[in-house]
Design an enzyme around this catalytic site. Sequence first.
Site, mmCIF file in Angstrom:
data_model
loop_
_atom_site.group_PDB
_atom_site.id
_atom_site.type_symbol
_atom_site.label_atom_id
_atom_site.label_comp_id
_atom_site.label_asym_id
_atom_site.label_seq_id
_atom_site.Cartn_x
_atom_site.Cartn_y
_atom_site.Cartn_z
ATOM 1 N N GLN A 1 -0.425 5.509 60.059
ATOM 2 C CA GLN A 1 -0.642 6.943 59.820
ATOM 3 C C GLN A 1 -2.114 7.335 59.861
ATOM 4 O O GLN A 1 -2.431 8.519 59.940
ATOM 5 C CB GLN A 1 -0.038 7.347 58.470
ATOM 6 C CG GLN A 1 1.484 7.293 58.492
ATOM 7 C CD GLN A 1 2.063 7.625 57.133
ATOM 8 O OE1 GLN A 1 2.058 6.802 56.238
ATOM 9 N NE2 GLN A 1 2.533 8.850 56.970
ATOM 10 N N GLY B 1 2.773 7.218 49.315
ATOM 11 C CA GLY B 1 2.595 6.033 50.136
ATOM 12 C C GLY B 1 1.916 6.407 51.435
ATOM 13 O O GLY B 1 1.996 7.559 51.879
ATOM 14 N N HIS C 1 10.303 2.894 53.150
ATOM 15 C CA HIS C 1 9.761 3.933 54.045
ATOM 16 C C HIS C 1 8.447 3.448 54.680
ATOM 17 O O HIS C 1 8.245 3.577 55.892
ATOM 18 C CB HIS C 1 9.550 5.220 53.231
ATOM 19 C CG HIS C 1 8.966 6.365 53.993
ATOM 20 N ND1 HIS C 1 9.659 7.532 54.240
ATOM 21 C CD2 HIS C 1 7.739 6.532 54.561
ATOM 22 C CE1 HIS C 1 8.888 8.359 54.934
ATOM 23 N NE2 HIS C 1 7.707 7.786 55.144
ATOM 24 N N GLU C 2 7.563 2.865 53.857
ATOM 25 C CA GLU C 2 6.252 2.428 54.373
ATOM 26 C C GLU C 2 6.380 1.222 55.299
ATOM 27 O O GLU C 2 5.703 1.148 56.330
ATOM 28 C CB GLU C 2 5.290 2.108 53.222
ATOM 29 C CG GLU C 2 4.963 3.284 52.306
ATOM 30 C CD GLU C 2 4.606 4.570 53.035
ATOM 31 O OE1 GLU C 2 3.985 4.517 54.105
ATOM 32 O OE2 GLU C 2 4.976 5.640 52.517
ATOM 33 N N HIS D 1 7.275 2.246 58.650
ATOM 34 C CA HIS D 1 6.090 2.693 59.407
ATOM 35 C C HIS D 1 5.382 1.498 60.056
ATOM 36 O O HIS D 1 4.925 1.586 61.193
ATOM 37 C CB HIS D 1 5.069 3.367 58.487
ATOM 38 C CG HIS D 1 5.273 4.831 58.270
ATOM 39 N ND1 HIS D 1 5.258 5.752 59.294
ATOM 40 C CD2 HIS D 1 5.452 5.551 57.124
ATOM 41 C CE1 HIS D 1 5.433 6.971 58.787
ATOM 42 N NE2 HIS D 1 5.555 6.879 57.477
ATOM 43 N N CYS E 1 7.369 12.878 54.382
ATOM 44 C CA CYS E 1 6.430 11.955 55.007
ATOM 45 C C CYS E 1 5.150 12.723 55.324
ATOM 46 O O CYS E 1 5.216 13.846 55.838
ATOM 47 C CB CYS E 1 7.043 11.399 56.290
ATOM 48 S SG CYS E 1 5.951 10.271 57.172
ATOM 49 N N LEU E 2 3.995 12.130 55.037
ATOM 50 C CA LEU E 2 2.725 12.819 55.275
ATOM 51 C C LEU E 2 2.491 13.108 56.761
ATOM 52 O O LEU E 2 1.695 13.970 57.103
ATOM 53 C CB LEU E 2 1.558 12.011 54.701
ATOM 54 C CG LEU E 2 1.502 11.906 53.170
ATOM 55 C CD1 LEU E 2 0.372 10.972 52.742
ATOM 56 C CD2 LEU E 2 1.331 13.272 52.523
#
Length: 198
Positions: free
Chosen positions: A50, A45, A149-150, A153, A107-108
């Site tokens: 991000q 994701g 999670h997304e 963000h 997480c990226l």
Amino acid sequence: MRLSILQYGDPVLRAKGKRIDPIDDRIRDLAANMIETMHAANGVGLAAQQIGEAIQLTVLDVSQVEDRPTTMKLNGQEVDPKSVMPLVLVNPQVELGREIEPGTEGCLSFPEVTGEIDRAKSIHVRAQDLDGAAIEIETAGFLARAIQHEVDHLNGILFIDRMSSAAKTSLSSKLKKLQKETQHGLKHRQRAVAETTL
Ligand code: ZN
């Protein structure tokens, strides 16, 4: 086009995303670039924050995840989640189910950091697709976790905010280091911009 992924410490990650209206070619291009960037980074994701845009846009793809099952209904119809990936959500609104389960997340924007996070096991999502059509998703399992999670963000919330305080304490030196590196990088970028605009 691959975009660079912002790391923890960048202030855009804390910005709440603006609602997208209208959904135009710029948004469609951005979503395509985000999908390419997510796939290149082996992520499941990626949220607009991000890649430096505080807007309500996220992309997901859980089709490579074999060991963490997902069930999914799209617009009331049971679907194989793999058949609708990658998934783009514009202006998503999430309603959480009551049942909570723990699970591991990464997480990226936090290289080499993972943690156990409690999330609702199932969720109900209302969003728009890239044509502006309303979509409704009911999902349980891994995709439900990934969407939570997304969407966090998109509201400036990071997974470390949802870790236990003990887990966060044990990560604190790693997080400080990451934050420092990011801030150093930001200063460097600002200086580079100043030099080229002189
Ligand atoms: Zn993340």
